[in-house]
Design an enzyme around this catalytic site. Structure first.
Site, PDB file in Angstrom:
ATOM      1  N   GLU A 147      -6.230   6.618  -1.761  1.00 54.87           N
ATOM      2  CA  GLU A 147      -6.144   5.482  -0.846  1.00 54.87           C
ATOM      3  C   GLU A 147      -6.668   4.210  -1.502  1.00 54.87           C
ATOM      4  O   GLU A 147      -6.124   3.123  -1.308  1.00 54.87           O
ATOM      5  CB  GLU A 147      -6.910   5.777   0.444  1.00 54.87           C
TER       6      GLU A 147
ATOM      7  N   HIS B  44       0.839  -1.205   0.000  1.00 50.19           N
ATOM      8  CA  HIS B  44       0.000   0.000   0.000  1.00 50.19           C
ATOM      9  C   HIS B  44       0.872   1.252   0.000  1.00 50.19           C
ATOM     10  O   HIS B  44       0.632   2.195  -0.774  1.00 50.19           O
ATOM     11  CB  HIS B  44      -0.922  -0.009   1.228  1.00 50.19           C
ATOM     12  N   GLU B  45       1.887   1.271   0.854  1.00 47.70           N
ATOM     13  CA  GLU B  45       2.765   2.442   0.928  1.00 47.70           C
ATOM     14  C   GLU B  45       3.574   2.601  -0.360  1.00 47.70           C
ATOM     15  O   GLU B  45       3.801   3.725  -0.831  1.00 47.70           O
ATOM     16  CB  GLU B  45       3.700   2.329   2.128  1.00 47.70           C
TER      17      GLU B  45
ATOM     18  N   HIS C 102       1.659   4.541  -2.940  1.00 50.21           N
ATOM     19  CA  HIS C 102       1.765   6.003  -2.866  1.00 50.21           C
ATOM     20  C   HIS C 102       2.990   6.492  -3.631  1.00 50.21           C
ATOM     21  O   HIS C 102       2.948   7.523  -4.319  1.00 50.21           O
ATOM     22  CB  HIS C 102       1.863   6.453  -1.406  1.00 50.21           C
TER      23      HIS C 102
END
Length: 306
Positions: A213, A168-169, A172
């Site tokens: 997100e 997930h990070e 970004h």
């Protein structure tokens, strides 16, 4: 890192290019699973539609190159300070320190075809959390980006769930969210004082943050390639305990929410939509992720056969 500083990372221009140390290139990690390496994957392939549309718009806007350069420059000092703070008070993951976690990061970055592997730190905290500065330099010899996971996160989640959260990070970073969301915030600033237009601009920016997100939840799924792993990580984070493990029940809960919301009084629905959030509602994230997991778009990326 305190919440005020984290908030500033999206409100202020960001700097990437001022540092000169050459970052480490990706090396082929030891494989711990059979997940497919998504060679050549581009962020546009997994971005949420709103995230994709607004990113394209701002990347092609007049003077975007000038603004991008300024944004990348201006937070380099912040990045240096945060890196020093982490080096002084957290544990830097390496082949000799938490090697399993190091390999997990290497593998996740390899799956998403990242050019540079971010530095990973473990921060002591009773709150299960993860974050990135999202300041990865792609075209210059800057320091690698920073990803932080907390000790509570490692204690609460399985190794596979932790890797999904790392994914997930990395999403970004892959999507350059700090750059484009900052561009959007700067562009909307002159509009905020105008009647109606200002509120609409702020609403759109808020929806973009939420869509970002969703994009990164998709990146987590691409890393794990198992929707139950990502849902399990979300469940433990939202419940605040590792004892919540029934992901199917949580998915059913997301469906129940959507049905009740659909049947709710219009005033109740409007009140929920007006709430200011930095992240989407937990049950909506699970529902969105499940829908994308079943989509032709996801199957085409990972070459899933029916």
């Amino acid at each position: 890192m305190n919440k005020t500083l984290i908030s500033l990372l999206l409100l202020l221009p960001s700097g990437i290019g001022a540092l000169s140390t050459t970052p480490p290139a990706i090396t082929t990690p030891t494989r711990h699973n059979n997940n497919k390496i998504l060679k050549g994957i581009d962020a546009s392939q997994f971005r949420h539609p709103l995230d994709r549309d607004l990113t394209n718009f701002f990347s092609k806007a007049p003077l975007s190159n000038v603004a991008t350069f300024a944004i990348k420059r201006s937070l380099s000092i912040v990045e240096q300070g945060v890196r020093l703070d982490l080096l002084s008070s957290s544990v830097k993951v390496s082949p000799n320190q938490l090697p399993e976690l190091y390999e997990s990061m290497q593998e996740a970055a390899s799956i998403l075809d990242m050019d540079v592997v971010p530095e990973l730190y473990v921060q002591s905290s009773p709150q299960a959390n993860a974050y990135t500065l999202a300041l990865q330099g792609q075209e210059d010899n800057s320091k690698p980006a920073i990803v932080v996971v907390t000790s509570a996160l490692l204690d609460r989640c399985t190794d596979a769930e932790v890797q999904a959260i790392i994914g997930h990070e990395l999403g970004h970073l892959k999507c350059s969210h700090s750059l484009y969301l900052t561009l959007g915030g700067l562009a909307s600033t002159p509009l905020r004082g105008l009647p109606l237009v200002g509120s609409q601009a702020e609403k759109l920016l808020q929806e973009w943050r939420l869509a970002a997100e969703y994009s990164c939840d998709r990146a987590a799924l691409l890393v794990s390639q198992d929707v139950s792993i990502v849902a399990g990580a979300m469940l433990k984070l939202f419940a605040g305990t590792s004892r919540a493990t029934n992901t199917e029940a949580f998915v059913d809960q997301s469906r129940e929410y959507e049905q009740l919301l659909k049947d709710a009084n219009p005033m109740v629905r409007a009140s929920i939509r007006m709430q200011q959030r930095t992240h989407p509602l937990p049950v909506k994230r699970v529902g969105e992720l499940e829908n994308w997991f079943r989509s032709d778009e996801y199957k085409a990326i990972v070459n899933v056969e029916e």
